[in-house]
Design an enzyme around this catalytic site. Structure first.
Site, mmCIF file in Angstrom:
data_model
loop_
_atom_site.group_PDB
_atom_site.id
_atom_site.type_symbol
_atom_site.label_atom_id
_atom_site.label_comp_id
_atom_site.label_asym_id
_atom_site.label_seq_id
_atom_site.Cartn_x
_atom_site.Cartn_y
_atom_site.Cartn_z
ATOM 1 C CB CYS A 125 -32.649 30.922 83.977
ATOM 2 S SG CYS A 125 -33.027 29.364 84.766
ATOM 3 C CB VAL A 136 -30.199 34.721 92.329
ATOM 4 C CG1 VAL A 136 -29.619 35.598 93.416
ATOM 5 C CG2 VAL A 136 -29.563 35.048 90.972
ATOM 6 C CG HIS A 140 -37.066 25.821 87.187
ATOM 7 N ND1 HIS A 140 -38.348 26.219 87.429
ATOM 8 C CD2 HIS A 140 -36.293 26.922 87.336
ATOM 9 C CE1 HIS A 140 -38.355 27.503 87.740
ATOM 10 N NE2 HIS A 140 -37.117 27.949 87.684
ATOM 11 N NE ARG A 177 -39.519 29.866 91.183
ATOM 12 C CZ ARG A 177 -38.454 30.646 91.039
ATOM 13 N NH1 ARG A 177 -38.054 30.992 89.830
ATOM 14 N NH2 ARG A 177 -37.782 31.077 92.083
#
Length: 204
Positions: A193, A187, A70, A42
């Site tokens: 986040c 999720v 991440h 990402r």
């Protein structure tokens, strides 16, 4: 909606207009001294370059991220100068790269579970150092590390290597607040986040 909220706070907003650039907040770790940017599915090099152009007063170093979503899927800032890091091979490899790229030497707190290394540090007036972390029900082994006040041989081992002992000493003075996040994790949502922190005094 987010942009509108930030504009109401009169914050300076920089938009990435390069269609080839990707930059996810989950890949951006700001230590207070510098930025580490995870290169992942990402976030790409161009995104990191735009971040560097935006914050010219801070060093920006890139860290390849493999086998996880991440950079902050296995690390975060747990206090001033203190990096919380998971125990997995990808996490430790990323930490080694960060140590090599930086001119500064950080304390570290190594926890058994990568996801538990994602926590939120706050320095709140009249409360001091506050750490939001995952609950003992979710990650019991990692919670033991954060809540131990006397240490143990195993803890000393996990906190060893460079200045781990100093890291544990700093954590002793934190107000530790467990936060359940198991549903969001399904999720790929971790504590950082779900949070945006703005250091701005609101006019009363």
């Amino acid at each position: 909606m987010m942009k509108e909220a930030l504009e109401k706070l009169q914050l300076n907003i920089v938009e990435m207009k390069d269609e080839n650039a990707t930059l996810d907040g989950g890949d951006v770790l700001f230590t207070g001294r510098e930025f580490f940017v995870g290169l992942s599915k990402r976030t790409n090099q161009r995104g990191a370059e735009i971040l560097a152009d935006t914050f010219k007063d801070y060093a920006v170093s890139t860290v390849p991220v493999a086998d996880t979503l991440h950079l902050k899927s296995f690390c975060s800032m747990a206090g001033p100068n203190l990096i919380a890091i998971g125990s997995s091979e990808p996490a430790q490899k990323a930490l080694k790269i960060m140590q090599q790229m930086s001119d500064h030497r950080y304390d570290k707190l190594t926890v058994p579970d990568d996801m538990a290394a994602n926590c939120i540090y706050l320095n709140i007036p009249n409360k001091g150092h506050v750490l939001l972390h995952r609950t003992p029900e979710e990650y019991p082994e990692s919670a033991k590390f954060k809540h131990s006040v006397t240490g143990s041989a195993h803890l000393a081992y996990m906190l060893s290597h460079s200045r781990g002992g100093a890291a544990f000493e700093k954590l002793k003075y934190h107000l530790l607040i467990p936060v359940s996040n198991s549903e969001m994790e399904k999720v790929d949502g971790l504590l950082t986040c779900c949070s945006i922190f703005i250091n701005k005094k609101i006019d009363s």
